[in-house]
Design a protein around this motif. Structure first.
Motif, PDB file in Angstrom:
ATOM      1  N   LYS A 192       0.840  -1.192   0.000  1.00  7.05           N
ATOM      2  CA  LYS A 192       0.000   0.000   0.000  1.00  7.05           C
ATOM      3  C   LYS A 192       0.873   1.239   0.000  1.00  7.05           C
ATOM      4  CE  LYS A 192      -3.904  -2.122   2.283  1.00  7.05           C
ATOM      5  NZ  LYS A 192      -4.935  -1.969   3.294  1.00  7.05           N
ATOM      6  N   LEU A 193       0.407   2.260  -0.718  1.00 11.76           N
ATOM      7  CA  LEU A 193       1.071   3.555  -0.789  1.00 11.76           C
ATOM      8  C   LEU A 193       0.065   4.643  -0.437  1.00 11.76           C
ATOM      9  CD1 LEU A 193       2.856   3.239  -4.258  1.00 11.76           C
ATOM     10  CD2 LEU A 193       3.932   3.083  -2.020  1.00 11.76           C
ATOM     11  N   ILE A 228       9.647   2.641 -12.110  1.00 12.81           N
ATOM     12  CA  ILE A 228       9.934   3.789 -11.248  1.00 12.81           C
ATOM     13  C   ILE A 228      10.106   3.330  -9.805  1.00 12.81           C
ATOM     14  CG2 ILE A 228       8.985   5.936 -10.293  1.00 12.81           C
ATOM     15  CD1 ILE A 228       7.619   6.335 -13.070  1.00 12.81           C
ATOM     16  N   LEU A 229       9.203   2.489  -9.340  1.00 21.06           N
ATOM     17  CA  LEU A 229       9.290   1.985  -7.974  1.00 21.06           C
ATOM     18  C   LEU A 229      10.533   1.126  -7.768  1.00 21.06           C
ATOM     19  CD1 LEU A 229       5.539   1.166  -7.336  1.00 21.06           C
ATOM     20  CD2 LEU A 229       6.901   2.969  -6.268  1.00 21.06           C
ATOM     21  N   ALA A 230      10.879   0.296  -8.760  1.00 21.35           N
ATOM     22  CA  ALA A 230      12.075  -0.545  -8.647  1.00 21.35           C
ATOM     23  C   ALA A 230      13.333   0.313  -8.559  1.00 21.35           C
ATOM     24  CB  ALA A 230      12.166  -1.502  -9.838  1.00 21.35           C
ATOM     25  N   GLU A 231      13.395   1.365  -9.380  1.00 21.22           N
ATOM     26  CA  GLU A 231      14.548   2.257  -9.351  1.00 21.22           C
ATOM     27  C   GLU A 231      14.656   2.965  -7.999  1.00 21.22           C
ATOM     28  OE1 GLU A 231      16.253   6.253 -11.535  1.00 21.22           O
ATOM     29  OE2 GLU A 231      14.798   5.028 -12.599  1.00 21.22           O
ATOM     30  N   ALA A 232      13.539   3.491  -7.517  1.00 22.05           N
ATOM     31  CA  ALA A 232      13.539   4.211  -6.242  1.00 22.05           C
ATOM     32  C   ALA A 232      13.920   3.287  -5.087  1.00 22.05           C
ATOM     33  CB  ALA A 232      12.168   4.841  -5.997  1.00 22.05           C
ATOM     34  N   LEU A 233      13.375   2.095  -5.066  1.00 20.65           N
ATOM     35  CA  LEU A 233      13.674   1.148  -4.003  1.00 20.65           C
ATOM     36  C   LEU A 233      15.133   0.701  -4.069  1.00 20.65           C
ATOM     37  CD1 LEU A 233      12.789  -0.486  -1.594  1.00 20.65           C
ATOM     38  CD2 LEU A 233      11.874  -2.206  -3.160  1.00 20.65           C
ATOM     39  N   ILE A 284       3.326   8.983  -8.830  1.00 18.97           N
ATOM     40  CA  ILE A 284       3.973   7.926  -9.623  1.00 18.97           C
ATOM     41  C   ILE A 284       3.260   7.764 -10.956  1.00 18.97           C
ATOM     42  CG2 ILE A 284       4.440   5.443  -9.721  1.00 18.97           C
ATOM     43  CD1 ILE A 284       4.788   5.568  -6.647  1.00 18.97           C
ATOM     44  N   LYS A 285       1.951   7.830 -10.928  1.00 19.53           N
ATOM     45  CA  LYS A 285       1.163   7.703 -12.161  1.00 19.53           C
ATOM     46  C   LYS A 285       1.507   8.833 -13.131  1.00 19.53           C
ATOM     47  CE  LYS A 285      -3.524   6.921 -13.804  1.00 19.53           C
ATOM     48  NZ  LYS A 285      -4.919   6.708 -13.416  1.00 19.53           N
TER      49      LYS A 285
END
Length: 62
Positions: free
Chosen positions: A25-26, A48-53, A34-35
Motif C-alpha cells: 500500500k502507498l 519507477i518503484l524498482a529504481e527508487a527502491l 507515480i502515475k
C-alpha cells in the motif's frame, strides 16, 4: 532512456521473468505522483518503484 534507468535500478528491461508480484500500500498522493511521472517519462510505474527502491537500499547499505 527508460532502459538506462532500468539498468541503473538493477533490473533487466523487457525481461518479465525477472519480475515478481509484490503487493503493498502507498499513500494516495504518492500513487498519483507515480502515475503522473510514469505518463511523463514513458516508464512503467513498476520500473519507477524498482529504481527508487534500489536507490534507497543502496543508500542504506542493503
Amino acid at each position: 532512456m527508460p532502459g538506462a534507468l532500468a539498468a541503473t535500478a538493477g533490473v533487466a528491461e523487457n525481461s518479465s521473468k525477472d519480475w515478481v508480484v509484490f503487493t503493498g500500500k502507498l499513500p494516495s498522493v504518492l500513487k498519483k505522483k507515480i502515475k503522473m511521472a510514469s505518463a511523463e517519462s514513458g516508464m512503467k510505474q513498476q520500473e519507477i518503484l524498482a529504481e527508487a527502491l534500489s536507490q534507497w537500499l543502496q543508500k542504506n547499505g542493503r
